[in-house]
Write an enzyme that holds these catalytic residues in place. Structure first.
Site, PDB file in Angstrom:
ATOM      1  N   ASP A 184      49.068  30.872  21.973  1.00 40.43           N
ATOM      2  CA  ASP A 184      48.761  30.666  23.042  1.00 40.43           C
ATOM      3  C   ASP A 184      51.105  30.178  22.737  1.00 40.43           C
ATOM      4  OD1 ASP A 184      50.502  28.931  25.561  1.00 40.43           O
ATOM      5  OD2 ASP A 184      48.449  27.940  25.620  1.00 40.43           O
ATOM      6  N   ARG A 245      41.201  34.781  35.322  1.00 42.92           N
ATOM      7  CA  ARG A 245      41.943  35.392  36.582  1.00 42.92           C
ATOM      8  C   ARG A 245      42.148  36.936  36.589  1.00 42.92           C
ATOM      9  NH1 ARG A 245      41.916  31.090  37.451  1.00 42.92           N
ATOM     10  NH2 ARG A 245      43.234  30.475  40.038  1.00 42.92           N
ATOM     11  N   GLU A 274      38.120  40.708  44.284  1.00 41.49           N
ATOM     12  CA  GLU A 274      36.962  39.574  44.607  1.00 41.49           C
ATOM     13  C   GLU A 274      36.984  39.819  45.639  1.00 41.49           C
ATOM     14  OE1 GLU A 274      38.156  36.835  40.753  1.00 41.49           O
ATOM     15  OE2 GLU A 274      38.253  36.652  42.784  1.00 41.49           O
ATOM     16  N   HIS A 293      33.636  34.044  40.191  1.00 43.60           N
ATOM     17  CA  HIS A 293      34.099  33.297  40.171  1.00 43.60           C
ATOM     18  C   HIS A 293      33.762  32.123  40.226  1.00 43.60           C
ATOM     19  CE1 HIS A 293      38.948  32.849  40.094  1.00 43.60           C
ATOM     20  NE2 HIS A 293      38.738  32.125  40.054  1.00 43.60           N
ATOM     21  N   ALA A 295      33.317  29.605  38.128  1.00 37.41           N
ATOM     22  CA  ALA A 295      33.403  29.112  36.853  1.00 37.41           C
ATOM     23  C   ALA A 295      33.694  27.549  37.287  1.00 37.41           C
ATOM     24  CB  ALA A 295      33.905  29.087  35.886  1.00 37.41           C
TER      25      ALA A 295
END
Length: 343
Positions: A184, A245, A274, A293, A295
């Protein structure tokens, strides 16, 4: 006389706690625009709105209602744009900053839900749960050994991004005795360790991870970053998981890496677009577990983001700095405009 504070949202599904909380405030006027109605009616609502609570689903909200320079130009009273989720894909934050409009999201509100699905995808792919389910419903003559998978316990998990969701994934992964690596670039090594992972560079993460799971935003630094070269750099037989994403990973390159056998499987919750077309090469592979999508789409998460969104909106209208402000540099200008508009 106190000025009426106007909040606008469109009639997409939202947990009812949002409307109930705002309507409990006597000086807030919540207006709900009908997306199936005339554009002129929606434009009229936005022209008067002080807050626009917008859907973050970029492929579900018509593009003309995405928050852009053009839309902002027709919203002279707008103080803030509030995203209805953790992301803000339908909002041009830079355009909002130029217009002196605050942007807030509900980041963290669905972190636990997303983390649980990420772990679920790891299990489903590694243990061939979906393949077994399909075969048991449609065929006979196969052996249990043909469905043999691998444990995720003891595996090395590489997290690309360890924000709210990545941190939650790391916590769950420790319950499986996984070694957790994280890359990160926005966090220090000390902070990554504090969030439950071993800080590494991206190349090391790809080379050593049995499972790579994406938890980074989609922006100019990440768009297309998981391309053919990235998949080739992953450990042979590794799994690729993403609840981040669509657009961060190259779908064609991933399909090739799976078809060639270099990668053993993938769990995909996000797509571009999507939903993906039915003829998508990835949807034809048994090594892929696909979700739409979802989650962050749980009753708990949706209630969180709705409740948080309502509280932030009330705070902004009362001049309180919101806790999840995307563009903090604009806040002094927002307070000045608020004073002029609302007194």
């Amino acid at each position: 006389m106190v000025a009426l504070k106007r909040v606008c949202r469109f009639n997409v599904w939202i947990n009812p706690v949002f409307d109930a909380r705002l309507r409990a405030e006597p000086d807030i006027d919540l207006q709900i625009g009908d997306l199936q109605g005339p554009d002129s009616a929606l434009k009229a609502l936005l022209e008067q709105a002080h807050i626009f609570h917008v859907s973050p689903a970029r492929d579900e909200l018509p593009r003309r209602w995405h928050v852009t320079d053009e839309l902002l130009a027709s919203c002279p009273n707008l103080l803030a744009v509030s995203s209805g989720g953790a992301g803000f894909d339908t909002v041009d934050a830079a355009a909002c900053t130029r217009a002196g409009v605050a942007v807030v999201n509900q980041v963290g509100g669905n972190a636990q839900s997303v983390a649980e699905l990420a772990i679920g995808l790891m299990l489903a792919v590694s243990r061939k749960i979906c393949v077994s389910d399909r075969l048991l419903r449609t065929a006979r003559g196969f052996s249990r050994e043909s469905l043999m998978g691998h444990e995720i316990g003891g595996a090395t998990l590489g997290l690309v991004g360890i924000g709210h969701t990545g941190k939650a994934v790391a916590k769950l992964a420790r319950g499986f005795d996984m070694r957790v690596l994280a890359y990160d670039p926005l966090l220090s090594a000390e902070e990554i360790r504090a969030r439950g992972a071993e800080p590494v560079e991206r190349a090391q993460l790809l080379a050593e991870s049995d499972i790579v799971s994406l938890h980074c935003p989609l922006d100019d630094t990440t768009r297309g970053s998981f391309d053919a070269a990235a998949f080739a750099a992953m450990k042979p037989g590794a799994l690729f998981i993403t609840t981040a994403r669509g657009g961060v990973h190259d779908e064609a390159a991933l399909a090739e890496a799976l078809t060639s056998g270099h990668l053993a499987g993938a769990g995909l919750d996000v797509w571009a677009p999507e939903p993906p077309p039915l003829e998508s090469a990835l949807l034809k592979l048994e090594s892929v577990v696909a979700t739409y999508h979802t989650a962050g789409v749980t009753h708990e998460a949706r209630r969180n983001v709705a409740a948080w969104g309502a509280e932030q909106i009330i705070g902004i209208l009362n001049g309180v700095t919101p806790p999840r402000l995307v563009n903090p540099e604009v806040w002094p200008a927002v307070l000045e405009r608020r004073a002029r508009l609302l007194g």
